[in-house]
Every structure is written in structure tokens, then in C-alpha cells.
Motif scaffolding. Structure first.
Motif, PDB file in Angstrom:
ATOM      1  N   TYR A 132       0.740  -1.184  -0.060  1.00  0.00           N
ATOM      2  CA  TYR A 132      -0.201  -0.072   0.036  1.00  0.00           C
ATOM      3  C   TYR A 132       0.936   1.309   0.113  1.00  0.00           C
ATOM      4  CZ  TYR A 132      -3.432   3.478   1.312  1.00  0.00           C
ATOM      5  OH  TYR A 132      -4.323   4.476   1.383  1.00  0.00           O
ATOM      6  N   ASP A 181      -2.019   9.978  -2.571  1.00  0.00           N
ATOM      7  CA  ASP A 181      -3.098   9.201  -2.754  1.00  0.00           C
ATOM      8  C   ASP A 181      -3.294   8.314  -4.011  1.00  0.00           C
ATOM      9  OD1 ASP A 181      -6.029   9.247  -2.386  1.00  0.00           O
ATOM     10  OD2 ASP A 181      -6.358  10.394  -4.205  1.00  0.00           O
ATOM     11  N   HIS A 182      -3.930   7.279  -3.541  1.00  0.00           N
ATOM     12  CA  HIS A 182      -4.261   6.337  -4.762  1.00  0.00           C
ATOM     13  C   HIS A 182      -5.609   6.883  -5.417  1.00  0.00           C
ATOM     14  CE1 HIS A 182      -1.949   3.579  -2.284  1.00  0.00           C
ATOM     15  NE2 HIS A 182      -1.870   2.828  -3.175  1.00  0.00           N
ATOM     16  N   CYS A 183      -5.424   7.225  -6.562  1.00  0.00           N
ATOM     17  CA  CYS A 183      -6.709   7.748  -7.238  1.00  0.00           C
ATOM     18  C   CYS A 183      -7.688   6.758  -7.495  1.00  0.00           C
ATOM     19  CB  CYS A 183      -6.407   8.440  -8.356  1.00  0.00           C
ATOM     20  SG  CYS A 183      -7.632   9.567  -9.315  1.00  0.00           S
ATOM     21  N   ARG A 184      -7.380   5.739  -8.090  1.00  0.00           N
ATOM     22  CA  ARG A 184      -8.269   4.490  -8.078  1.00  0.00           C
ATOM     23  C   ARG A 184      -7.950   3.752  -6.545  1.00  0.00           C
ATOM     24  NH1 ARG A 184      -5.389   4.350 -12.455  1.00  0.00           N
ATOM     25  NH2 ARG A 184      -4.529   2.558 -12.013  1.00  0.00           N
ATOM     26  N   ARG A 185      -9.073   3.307  -5.944  1.00  0.00           N
ATOM     27  CA  ARG A 185      -8.955   2.714  -4.901  1.00  0.00           C
ATOM     28  C   ARG A 185      -7.925   1.390  -4.866  1.00  0.00           C
ATOM     29  NH1 ARG A 185     -12.565   2.449  -0.688  1.00  0.00           N
ATOM     30  NH2 ARG A 185     -14.060   3.529  -1.864  1.00  0.00           N
ATOM     31  N   TYR A 186      -7.238   1.541  -3.856  1.00  0.00           N
ATOM     32  CA  TYR A 186      -5.988   0.480  -3.869  1.00  0.00           C
ATOM     33  C   TYR A 186      -6.434  -1.119  -3.941  1.00  0.00           C
ATOM     34  CZ  TYR A 186      -2.242  -2.445  -1.671  1.00  0.00           C
ATOM     35  OH  TYR A 186      -1.238  -3.286  -1.573  1.00  0.00           O
ATOM     36  N   ASN A 204      -1.077   5.720 -10.697  1.00  0.00           N
ATOM     37  CA  ASN A 204      -2.014   5.850  -9.652  1.00  0.00           C
ATOM     38  C   ASN A 204      -1.951   6.899  -8.629  1.00  0.00           C
ATOM     39  OD1 ASN A 204      -4.915   5.263  -9.116  1.00  0.00           O
ATOM     40  ND2 ASN A 204      -3.830   3.563  -7.460  1.00  0.00           N
ATOM     41  N   LEU A 205      -0.822   7.165  -8.277  1.00  0.00           N
ATOM     42  CA  LEU A 205      -0.494   7.954  -7.342  1.00  0.00           C
ATOM     43  C   LEU A 205      -0.268   9.460  -7.441  1.00  0.00           C
ATOM     44  CD1 LEU A 205       2.057   5.853  -5.327  1.00  0.00           C
ATOM     45  CD2 LEU A 205      -0.158   6.082  -4.776  1.00  0.00           C
ATOM     46  N   ASN A 207      -2.050  -1.660  -7.115  1.00  0.00           N
ATOM     47  CA  ASN A 207      -1.957  -0.369  -7.943  1.00  0.00           C
ATOM     48  C   ASN A 207      -1.086   0.800  -7.071  1.00  0.00           C
ATOM     49  OD1 ASN A 207      -3.836  -0.008  -5.983  1.00  0.00           O
ATOM     50  ND2 ASN A 207      -5.447   0.713  -7.689  1.00  0.00           N
ATOM     51  N   THR A 208      -0.276   0.395  -6.487  1.00  0.00           N
ATOM     52  CA  THR A 208       0.684   1.342  -5.717  1.00  0.00           C
ATOM     53  C   THR A 208       1.459   1.929  -6.863  1.00  0.00           C
ATOM     54  OG1 THR A 208       0.178   0.804  -3.656  1.00  0.00           O
ATOM     55  CG2 THR A 208       2.067   2.021  -4.006  1.00  0.00           C
TER      56      THR A 208
END
Length: 145
Positions: free
Chosen positions: A49, A81-86, A95-96, A90-91
């Protein structure tokens, strides 16, 4: 999980008592390790994460401020921030984005939405459905071709 008093195995050390393992685990970073059901061998380790130091540094260089509309909070003072939910995988740099704590919470706990574009633009959608693009500030002038 506190289900047994069996010792845990601490990598590089060996068995440790269950209460100590719980203490370590409570403040640790968890990774999912998928194992082969027949051999028990590790097959895959999940992404974590928390971004790596290298990811944090590169994102701060690409996006020097909070990517919220009109916010100029320096990236080094922002959450990533993870733009799309973790989802365990997707770290990633795609996505950040840096968001100050206020805007990170706004996105997470309200009807504001965001989406990262391939060109680095961060598109916000307001609760009423209006969209607004936030463009990153380049740290150098593009080379003329």
C-alpha cells in the motif's frame, strides 16, 4: 489475528512468541504472499500500500504541489493518494498523486472524484458532475524540437 498462541516466524531471525509477533504486526506493513497449495512454495508477493521512497521522490518531482484545484501545498507535505482505490497491485506512478490532507480526505469521504490522465493531468469531478483539469507544473522547460 490472536487466534492461537503458536509462535510466529520472523524472517531472518526465526520463531518468536505470539504476543511479540502481534506487537510487531500491529505497526507493520503487510504483504500478501500467495503460495502453491501443493508445495507451499511462495509464488507471488503483492504490491504494498505504501509507496517506496523512490516512488515518493519521483512523484514529488513530477507533481510539485497538491493536485487539487487551486491548491499550492508542496508535495513533500502531502499524502500520496491512490486515485483508483487500492487493490493490492496499484501502488504505481500512474495511480498516485500528491494531495494535501484536506483534499485527500475530501476525495475519500465525499462525492468528489478524480481520475489520472496519461499526460499527467488530474481530472476532478465535482458532486454536481462538473469536471476540472489540474495540470502538473513542470520542473523544467520542455526541449524544443
Amino acid at each position: 489475528l490472536g487466534l492461537t498462541q503458536d509462535p510466529a516466524i520472523l524472517g531472518g531471525y526465526g520463531p518468536i512468541p505470539a504476543p511479540i509477533a502481534r506487537e510487531i504486526a500491529a505497526g507493520g506493513v503487510w504483504k500478501r504472499i500467495l503460495t502453491d497449495p501443493v508445495t507451499g512454495a511462495a509464488e507471488e508477493i503483492s504490491n504494498v500500500y505504501r509507496p517506496t521512497a523512490k516512488q515518493r521522490e519521483l512523484i514529488a518531482a513530477r507533481y510539485p504541489t497538491c493536485m487539487a484545484i487551486g491548491c499550492n501545498q508542496p508535495a513533500h507535505r502531502c499524502d500520496l493518494d491512490h486515485c483508483r482505490r487500492y487493490n493490492g497491485e496499484n501502488t504505481t506512478l500512474d495511480n498516485l498523486r500528491p494531495k494535501c490532507r484536506r483534499h485527500h480526505r475530501m476525495k475519500t469521504h465525499s462525492n468528489w472524484k478524480c481520475e489520472n490522465q496519461e499526460d499527467g493531468t488530474h481530472t476532478w469531478t465535482t458532486p454536481s458532475g462538473k469536471t476540472e483539469d489540474v495540470h502538473p507544473t513542470p520542473i523544467a522547460e520542455p526541449a524544443p524540437f
